[in-house]
Motif scaffolding. Structure first.
Motif, mmCIF file in Angstrom:
data_model
loop_
_atom_site.group_PDB
_atom_site.id
_atom_site.type_symbol
_atom_site.label_atom_id
_atom_site.label_comp_id
_atom_site.label_asym_id
_atom_site.label_seq_id
_atom_site.Cartn_x
_atom_site.Cartn_y
_atom_site.Cartn_z
ATOM 1 N N ALA A 1 0.828 -1.209 0.000
ATOM 2 C CA ALA A 1 0.000 0.000 0.000
ATOM 3 C C ALA A 1 0.859 1.255 0.000
ATOM 4 N N ALA A 2 1.969 1.214 0.737
ATOM 5 C CA ALA A 2 2.870 2.366 0.765
ATOM 6 C C ALA A 2 3.380 2.683 -0.643
ATOM 7 N N ASP A 3 3.701 1.650 -1.397
ATOM 8 C CA ASP A 3 4.173 1.846 -2.769
ATOM 9 C C ASP A 3 3.091 2.499 -3.630
ATOM 10 N N LYS A 4 1.866 2.041 -3.485
ATOM 11 C CA LYS A 4 0.763 2.605 -4.268
ATOM 12 C C LYS A 4 0.496 4.067 -3.895
ATOM 13 N N LEU A 5 0.788 4.412 -2.652
ATOM 14 C CA LEU A 5 0.573 5.776 -2.191
ATOM 15 C C LEU A 5 1.791 6.668 -2.376
ATOM 16 N N GLU A 6 2.815 6.115 -3.019
ATOM 17 C CA GLU A 6 4.060 6.841 -3.281
ATOM 18 C C GLU A 6 4.739 7.273 -1.982
ATOM 19 N N LEU A 7 4.653 6.392 -0.975
ATOM 20 C CA LEU A 7 5.330 6.596 0.291
ATOM 21 C C LEU A 7 6.579 5.714 0.327
ATOM 22 N N PRO A 8 7.477 5.930 1.271
ATOM 23 C CA PRO A 8 8.709 5.149 1.328
ATOM 24 C C PRO A 8 8.458 3.646 1.377
ATOM 25 N N GLY A 9 9.408 2.890 0.842
ATOM 26 C CA GLY A 9 9.236 1.446 0.691
ATOM 27 C C GLY A 9 9.878 0.594 1.750
ATOM 28 N N SER A 10 10.273 1.171 2.880
ATOM 29 C CA SER A 10 10.848 0.375 3.960
ATOM 30 C C SER A 10 10.224 0.802 5.278
ATOM 31 N N ALA A 11 10.227 -0.123 6.243
ATOM 32 C CA ALA A 11 9.668 0.182 7.549
ATOM 33 C C ALA A 11 10.413 1.338 8.209
ATOM 34 N N GLU A 12 11.722 1.348 8.073
ATOM 35 C CA GLU A 12 12.526 2.403 8.699
ATOM 36 C C GLU A 12 12.149 3.775 8.158
ATOM 37 N N GLU A 13 11.974 3.859 6.849
ATOM 38 C CA GLU A 13 11.609 5.151 6.255
ATOM 39 C C GLU A 13 10.182 5.548 6.608
ATOM 40 N N LEU A 14 9.275 4.571 6.629
ATOM 41 C CA LEU A 14 7.895 4.871 7.007
ATOM 42 C C LEU A 14 7.820 5.397 8.433
ATOM 43 N N ALA A 15 8.652 4.846 9.305
ATOM 44 C CA ALA A 15 8.644 5.272 10.704
ATOM 45 C C ALA A 15 9.033 6.735 10.858
ATOM 46 N N GLY A 16 9.753 7.259 9.873
ATOM 47 C CA GLY A 16 10.147 8.663 9.923
ATOM 48 C C GLY A 16 9.037 9.626 9.568
#
Length: 219
Positions: free
Chosen positions: A170-185
């Protein structure tokens, strides 16, 4: 975080920012055996070939039946479990799932004395070791183990940040970062479990395109 990512995350959290444990009605922050056990049951139920909302209904039904601890589930009859699951929507796999619940529960009692905090101690902060231990339970595979770890990181912070495949997709589809570490930021640490749950909910609702459009319209 870019301005666009900020808008997307804001729209995502506003629409879907609720953990599945919260929907189930369990308080994982307590880190006590019963909430952890109910999360494990939910993780098993979601591994069955049923829709996500049916899995949630099944997990809630188990709680309403009073099977909220390994001891209480061990005292239940197979026929009662199958009937409860059937009424919750498990029409085709009610009997199989009723059996899997018993097998999983017996293993939990044998290996961890019914207390998943012992599994936590065994994993010692190692995500791969925790996944391997969870997948040893009958009926829980990659998906179920991912669900458990995604939700439990609220109580077991040594596994944070964790994101399962559904959240990353889902993160990829929303053009958000592709790793847990980056999402946490993208959010405060306390909000991270809600973020990954929101990503999964967006994937299930198939509204990632709508969320992107909502973010664009708010620019």
């Amino acid at each position: 975080m870019s301005e666009k990512q900020y808008r997307i995350v804001s729209a995502l959290m506003k629409r879907h920012g609720r953990t599945f444990a919260a929907e189930l009605g369990v308080d994982l922050k307590r880190n006590t055996p019963s909430p952890l056990f109910r999360l494990l049951c939910f993780s098993l139920l979601t591994s069955a070939p049923v829709q996500a909302d049916i899995a949630m209904k099944g997990a809630i039904a188990l709680g309403r039946a009073g099977w909220t601890t390994p001891g209480k589930l061990a005292d239940s009859r197979w026929e009662a479990r199958a009937k409860t699951l059937n009424e919750a929507g498990y029409a085709r796999v009610d009997e199989k799932t009723a059996t899997q619940l018993d097998e999983m529960n017996r293993q939990l009692l044998d290996d961890y004395h019914g207390d998943l905090r012992r599994l936590r101690e065994h994993a010692d902060g190692d995500v791969a070791r925790a996944q391997k231990a969870l997948k040893r339970f009958k009926g829980i595979g990659e998906t179920g183990a991912g669900i458990f770890l995604r939700e439990v990181q609220r109580a077991w912070p040594e596994f944070q940040p964790f994101a399962d495949r559904a959240a990353l997709k889902a993160a990829d589809k929303l053009e958000l970062p592709g790793s847990a570490e980056e999402l946490a930021g993208l959010v405060d640490r306390a909000d991270y479990p809600r973020l990954v749950a929101a990503l999964v909910r967006a994937q299930l609702a198939r509204d990632t395109d709508e969320l992107r459009r909502a973010a664009d319209s708010s620019a």
